[in-house]
Design a protein around this motif. Sequence first.
Motif, short mmCIF file in Angstrom:
data_model
loop_
_atom_site.label_atom_id
_atom_site.label_comp_id
_atom_site.label_asym_id
_atom_site.label_seq_id
_atom_site.Cartn_x
_atom_site.Cartn_y
_atom_site.Cartn_z
N ALA A 1 7.23 2.50 -4.05
CA ALA A 1 6.43 2.74 -5.26
C ALA A 1 5.11 3.28 -4.75
O ALA A 1 4.88 3.36 -3.55
N ILE A 2 4.24 3.70 -5.68
CA ILE A 2 2.98 4.28 -5.24
C ILE A 2 2.28 3.36 -4.25
O ILE A 2 1.75 3.80 -3.24
N ASP A 3 2.31 2.06 -4.56
CA ASP A 3 1.58 1.11 -3.73
C ASP A 3 2.51 0.08 -3.07
O ASP A 3 2.13 -1.05 -2.83
N PHE B 1 -5.84 -3.54 2.26
CA PHE B 1 -7.30 -3.63 2.07
C PHE B 1 -7.83 -2.29 1.56
O PHE B 1 -8.71 -2.25 0.69
N VAL B 2 -7.31 -1.17 2.12
CA VAL B 2 -7.75 0.15 1.65
C VAL B 2 -7.28 0.37 0.21
O VAL B 2 -8.07 0.78 -0.66
N GLN B 3 -6.00 0.08 -0.04
CA GLN B 3 -5.47 0.30 -1.40
C GLN B 3 -6.31 -0.44 -2.44
O GLN B 3 -6.60 0.08 -3.50
N ARG B 4 -6.74 -1.66 -2.11
CA ARG B 4 -7.57 -2.44 -3.04
C ARG B 4 -9.00 -1.91 -3.06
O ARG B 4 -9.65 -1.89 -4.10
N GLY B 5 -9.46 -1.48 -1.87
CA GLY B 5 -10.84 -1.02 -1.78
C GLY B 5 -11.11 0.25 -2.59
O GLY B 5 -12.20 0.45 -3.11
N ILE B 6 -10.09 1.10 -2.71
CA ILE B 6 -10.28 2.39 -3.38
C ILE B 6 -9.89 2.34 -4.85
O ILE B 6 -9.80 3.39 -5.50
N ALA B 7 -9.66 1.14 -5.39
CA ALA B 7 -9.12 1.02 -6.74
C ALA B 7 -9.93 1.81 -7.77
O ALA B 7 -9.37 2.35 -8.72
N ALA B 8 -11.23 1.88 -7.59
CA ALA B 8 -12.07 2.57 -8.57
C ALA B 8 -12.70 3.82 -7.98
O ALA B 8 -13.75 4.28 -8.43
N ALA B 9 -12.05 4.39 -6.98
CA ALA B 9 -12.68 5.51 -6.26
C ALA B 9 -11.78 6.75 -6.22
O ALA B 9 -11.79 7.51 -5.26
N GLU B 10 -11.02 6.96 -7.29
CA GLU B 10 -10.06 8.06 -7.33
C GLU B 10 -10.69 9.40 -6.96
O GLU B 10 -10.07 10.24 -6.31
N GLU B 11 -11.91 9.63 -7.39
CA GLU B 11 -12.55 10.93 -7.19
C GLU B 11 -13.35 11.00 -5.89
O GLU B 11 -13.94 12.02 -5.57
N ASN C 1 0.83 -1.20 0.00
CA ASN C 1 0.00 0.00 0.00
C ASN C 1 0.87 1.26 0.00
O ASN C 1 2.06 1.20 0.31
N ASN C 2 0.25 2.37 -0.33
CA ASN C 2 0.91 3.68 -0.29
C ASN C 2 1.43 3.97 1.11
O ASN C 2 0.77 3.64 2.10
N TRP C 3 2.57 4.65 1.20
CA TRP C 3 3.20 4.89 2.51
C TRP C 3 2.29 5.66 3.45
O TRP C 3 2.31 5.45 4.67
N LYS C 4 1.46 6.54 2.91
CA LYS C 4 0.62 7.39 3.77
C LYS C 4 -0.45 6.58 4.49
O LYS C 4 -0.86 6.94 5.60
#
Lengths: 148, 425
Positions: free
Chosen positions: B332-334, B379-389, B213-216
């Motif tokens: 990397a980003i993720d 889980f969050v990184q995968r959960g938001i895959a289609a929720a950029e906006e 996942n992203n570092w943040k």
Amino acid sequence: VALNADYASAIDDGPLERWPDFFTESCLYKLTTAENHARGFEAGLMYADSRAMLADRISALREANIYERQRYRHLIGLPLLKGERDGAREVETPFLVVRIMRDGRMDLFATGRYLDLVEAQADGKLLLRERLAICDGARFDTLVALPI
Amino acid sequence: MAESPPAPLAAPLANAPQHLPRPWPDDMPLSRVPYWVYQDAANYRAEQARVFEGPNWNFLCLEADIPNRGDYRTTHVGQMPVIVVRAADGQINAFENRCSHRGSLIAFDDGGNAKFFKCIYHAWSYDLAGNLQGIAFERGVDGAGGMREPVDKAAIGPRKLRVARLNGLVFGTCSGATPPIEDYLGPDVLGRVRRVLKAPIRVMGRFTQMLPNNWKLYVENVKDTYHASLLHLFFGTFRITRLTQGGGVFVSPDGGSHASYTTDNARDDSSTAYRDQGIRTESQYRLRDPSLLDAVNEFGDDIRVQILGIFPGFILQQISNCLAMRQVLPKAIDQTELNWTYFGFTDDTPEMNRRRLKQQNLVGPAGFVSMEDGCVGGFVQRGIAAAEEKVSVVAMGGSTAESQVTRATETSVRGFWKAYRRCMS
């Protein structure tokens, strides 16, 4: 060889509850890395000094912890008999573990060696008084749930 | 027409193009975080310049890692490779681990001892302060070859970091604008660092965890006092830290750093708040060998758990007698690398050492508590895959980021975004 084959089967094919039975009542199980071991750093990713602590590892996986469904496939190599210490045999055995995730992905998860103290019981059964599972690498993907 | 003479090698790239981060909507409150911030490639590149190389202190290593003259370790500031080295005068220097010539790593091992550094590629050499000293065959061979252009060795040398030392920790910053670390943390968080690092430390082990996942997402998890006893059954069931116990969160003046704490609270034993809400972390689960939970009060106060984060990516953790530091590095980003250092003190008794070894089962990649933090970011990184906006809601305890006397709040998560947005805007 038979001990290790059965050990691998208990973790890979279950039930995991059999895992503590391979150890003596008072024992040491430690999962660490080659670098920590070489530098004399004592800490483990998992550290148990009693069979009850090993049982707690398994009950926590069943009841307490959250992680994605996964299993291991152990390939355990041939044991090298190294000597004797305090009435137990010192044995070193290489291992390789593939992790199979819920979605079907298979990855090489860890390689390393077991440094064991194997103790023969009165009935001839062999038990682990000590098993140091020493991983060759130092990076672990996501998390380590199941013992090695 | 004659060619113009080559510019001296020393000329820096003036106004180098900056990767522009995606702008946040002006009216977005601190209590909302857009999901693209974990996904956007341009934003990720901009973070390197603006957060990691920006006016912030990055954890580099322990003083104990480099006790003697010439001892060095290699580490990263974000993705920038860095050498940290003890100089002759006992000072600690840090500089970018990138040769001035072709950009190769100057030192490629984890650490060691050096009188000077020499790049393996073409043997350009550097002193322990990171000054470019020697260029192999600078004058060529028998008058032929060699450097024909004027070389300003000082100007093309590796970038140097300012270094700050704090109770055995070594931090570095690339920016001249970073305030002294004491001011950066503020008195409350600074006091909490000093509370834990009360004596010379002794490293007990190091492990690295690769997070998908992203570092943040990991840093937010650390700052999120709300989740701890809801996700982690060990915390809730064994009353190590529960929201119904006393405690609170200190947030540094800039928002970026924090220290959360849980105190003993006898009244918690009769609280039914978790049971009444059907929260799974209050359970009948019991250990067969409870020696794992045998904690002693070693700091002379009533704080059982203290989690402290220094912006952007350092964590100091006290859970009972289990002490650890964590360094968060983006790969990397993720993909995030989490470097754990378990420690005790040089004056620990054998009993305390054994207690720490047992309690370390709580943390790290296989920790009864921490393994869950290892997967929840993914889980969050995968959960938001289609929720950029879309945006996440970070509104527990209001929409500001000040210190609060409860942990049923997300104030320190908002503090992170306050500091982050200031760096990125």
